[in-house]
Design a protein around this motif. Sequence first.
Motif, mmCIF file in Angstrom:
data_model
loop_
_atom_site.group_PDB
_atom_site.id
_atom_site.type_symbol
_atom_site.label_atom_id
_atom_site.label_comp_id
_atom_site.label_asym_id
_atom_site.label_seq_id
_atom_site.Cartn_x
_atom_site.Cartn_y
_atom_site.Cartn_z
ATOM 1 N N LEU A 23 0.823 -1.196 0.000
ATOM 2 C CA LEU A 23 0.000 0.000 0.000
ATOM 3 C C LEU A 23 0.868 1.261 0.000
ATOM 4 C CD1 LEU A 23 -2.798 1.306 0.114
ATOM 5 C CD2 LEU A 23 -2.661 1.178 2.614
ATOM 6 N N ASN A 24 1.910 1.287 0.818
ATOM 7 C CA ASN A 24 2.811 2.440 0.862
ATOM 8 C C ASN A 24 3.545 2.635 -0.470
ATOM 9 O OD1 ASN A 24 2.141 3.193 3.469
ATOM 10 N ND2 ASN A 24 3.739 1.940 4.405
ATOM 11 N N ASN A 25 3.980 1.536 -1.073
ATOM 12 C CA ASN A 25 4.629 1.624 -2.384
ATOM 13 C C ASN A 25 3.645 2.165 -3.423
ATOM 14 O OD1 ASN A 25 7.097 0.700 -1.490
ATOM 15 N ND2 ASN A 25 6.713 -1.427 -2.082
ATOM 16 N N TRP A 26 2.413 1.721 -3.373
ATOM 17 C CA TRP A 26 1.402 2.190 -4.310
ATOM 18 C C TRP A 26 1.161 3.692 -4.117
ATOM 19 C CZ3 TRP A 26 -3.397 4.434 -3.548
ATOM 20 C CH2 TRP A 26 -4.161 4.609 -4.694
ATOM 21 N N LYS A 27 1.073 4.119 -2.841
ATOM 22 C CA LYS A 27 0.858 5.545 -2.559
ATOM 23 C C LYS A 27 2.007 6.391 -3.094
ATOM 24 C CE LYS A 27 -1.979 5.056 1.604
ATOM 25 N NZ LYS A 27 -1.999 5.238 3.069
ATOM 26 N N ARG A 28 3.248 5.928 -2.911
ATOM 27 C CA ARG A 28 4.406 6.660 -3.424
ATOM 28 C C ARG A 28 4.364 6.751 -4.951
ATOM 29 N NH1 ARG A 28 7.039 4.548 0.942
ATOM 30 N NH2 ARG A 28 7.632 2.618 -0.076
ATOM 31 N N GLU A 29 4.071 5.630 -5.584
ATOM 32 C CA GLU A 29 3.990 5.620 -7.051
ATOM 33 C C GLU A 29 2.865 6.517 -7.535
ATOM 34 O OE1 GLU A 29 6.103 4.338 -9.279
ATOM 35 O OE2 GLU A 29 7.317 3.753 -7.565
ATOM 36 N N ARG A 30 1.757 6.521 -6.842
ATOM 37 C CA ARG A 30 0.623 7.372 -7.216
ATOM 38 C C ARG A 30 1.004 8.853 -7.095
ATOM 39 N NH1 ARG A 30 -3.599 8.188 -10.235
ATOM 40 N NH2 ARG A 30 -5.217 9.381 -9.213
ATOM 41 N N ALA A 31 1.690 9.209 -6.007
ATOM 42 C CA ALA A 31 2.136 10.596 -5.819
ATOM 43 C C ALA A 31 3.146 10.979 -6.903
ATOM 44 C CB ALA A 31 2.753 10.778 -4.435
ATOM 45 N N ASP A 32 4.060 10.069 -7.235
ATOM 46 C CA ASP A 32 5.021 10.336 -8.302
ATOM 47 C C ASP A 32 4.308 10.561 -9.633
ATOM 48 O OD1 ASP A 32 7.159 10.121 -6.580
ATOM 49 O OD2 ASP A 32 7.699 8.079 -7.194
ATOM 50 N N PHE A 33 3.280 9.766 -9.889
ATOM 51 C CA PHE A 33 2.537 9.898 -11.143
ATOM 52 C C PHE A 33 1.781 11.222 -11.191
ATOM 53 C CE2 PHE A 33 -1.266 9.125 -13.785
ATOM 54 C CZ PHE A 33 -0.614 8.940 -14.999
ATOM 55 N N ILE A 34 1.176 11.619 -10.080
ATOM 56 C CA ILE A 34 0.459 12.900 -10.018
ATOM 57 C C ILE A 34 1.443 14.050 -10.256
ATOM 58 C CG2 ILE A 34 -0.724 14.494 -8.451
ATOM 59 C CD1 ILE A 34 -2.141 11.986 -7.275
ATOM 60 N N ASN A 35 2.628 13.984 -9.635
ATOM 61 C CA ASN A 35 3.651 15.017 -9.844
ATOM 62 C C ASN A 35 4.114 15.040 -11.302
ATOM 63 O OD1 ASN A 35 3.577 15.891 -7.207
ATOM 64 N ND2 ASN A 35 5.235 14.543 -6.555
ATOM 65 N N TYR A 36 4.269 13.855 -11.897
ATOM 66 C CA TYR A 36 4.654 13.763 -13.305
ATOM 67 C C TYR A 36 3.602 14.431 -14.182
ATOM 68 C CZ TYR A 36 4.949 11.748 -17.954
ATOM 69 O OH TYR A 36 4.974 11.585 -19.308
ATOM 70 N N LYS A 37 2.326 14.178 -13.917
ATOM 71 C CA LYS A 37 1.253 14.780 -14.708
ATOM 72 C C LYS A 37 1.277 16.306 -14.583
ATOM 73 C CE LYS A 37 -2.906 13.103 -14.480
ATOM 74 N NZ LYS A 37 -4.161 12.486 -14.058
ATOM 75 N N LYS A 38 1.503 16.806 -13.367
ATOM 76 C CA LYS A 38 1.575 18.257 -13.167
ATOM 77 C C LYS A 38 2.751 18.855 -13.930
ATOM 78 C CE LYS A 38 -0.488 18.378 -8.554
ATOM 79 N NZ LYS A 38 -0.184 18.576 -7.121
ATOM 80 N N ASP A 39 3.926 18.213 -13.831
ATOM 81 C CA ASP A 39 5.116 18.703 -14.528
ATOM 82 C C ASP A 39 4.908 18.678 -16.037
ATOM 83 O OD1 ASP A 39 6.365 19.064 -12.109
ATOM 84 O OD2 ASP A 39 7.610 17.260 -12.253
ATOM 85 N N GLU A 40 4.313 17.609 -16.526
ATOM 86 C CA GLU A 40 4.075 17.483 -17.964
ATOM 87 C C GLU A 40 3.071 18.534 -18.439
ATOM 88 O OE1 GLU A 40 5.356 16.081 -21.401
ATOM 89 O OE2 GLU A 40 6.149 15.519 -19.444
#
Length: 153
Positions: A23-40
């Motif tokens: 669950l923690n790994n999923w949350k980290r990956e989800r946050a990374d993906f959200i940050n990637y979408k914002k940066d993109e």
Amino acid sequence: MTEENEQLNKEIEETKKQAEEYLNNWKRERADFINYKKDESKRMEEFLKFSTEGIIMELIDVIDGIGVARNNFPEKKELKGWLEGFDSALDKLDKFLKKFGVERIKVDGESFNPLLHEAVEVQDKDGSNIVEIRPGYTMHGKVIRQKRVKIIK
């Protein structure tokens, strides 16, 4: 039976730890993906903001040509309509550029700034002054063409 319960409790605890880790790994990956979408999204916005820069630079060259023609046009009473036409065309082009975030770099009593100005001539005289030779432009705050100036010292 207690030994069996202990074994089951141990397995349950290990499974809980593993589930929590997943669950923690999923949350980290989800946050990374959200940050990637914002940066993109920001990169795409910047790209779109400046995507017209090449066309704008070509148009600025045309505007310069019209300005030179206007300034070299004879100031005769019977040609007043032509001069007004030049002025009107230049005014409309200026408004058009503003719609795309393009503005002329101002001249009024400023000191030399190498980020905004390109000095093409320096003259020694009384006082200090900057004379515009060719206008410079910014697009959304970014200098797209430096103003060519003559510096009078």
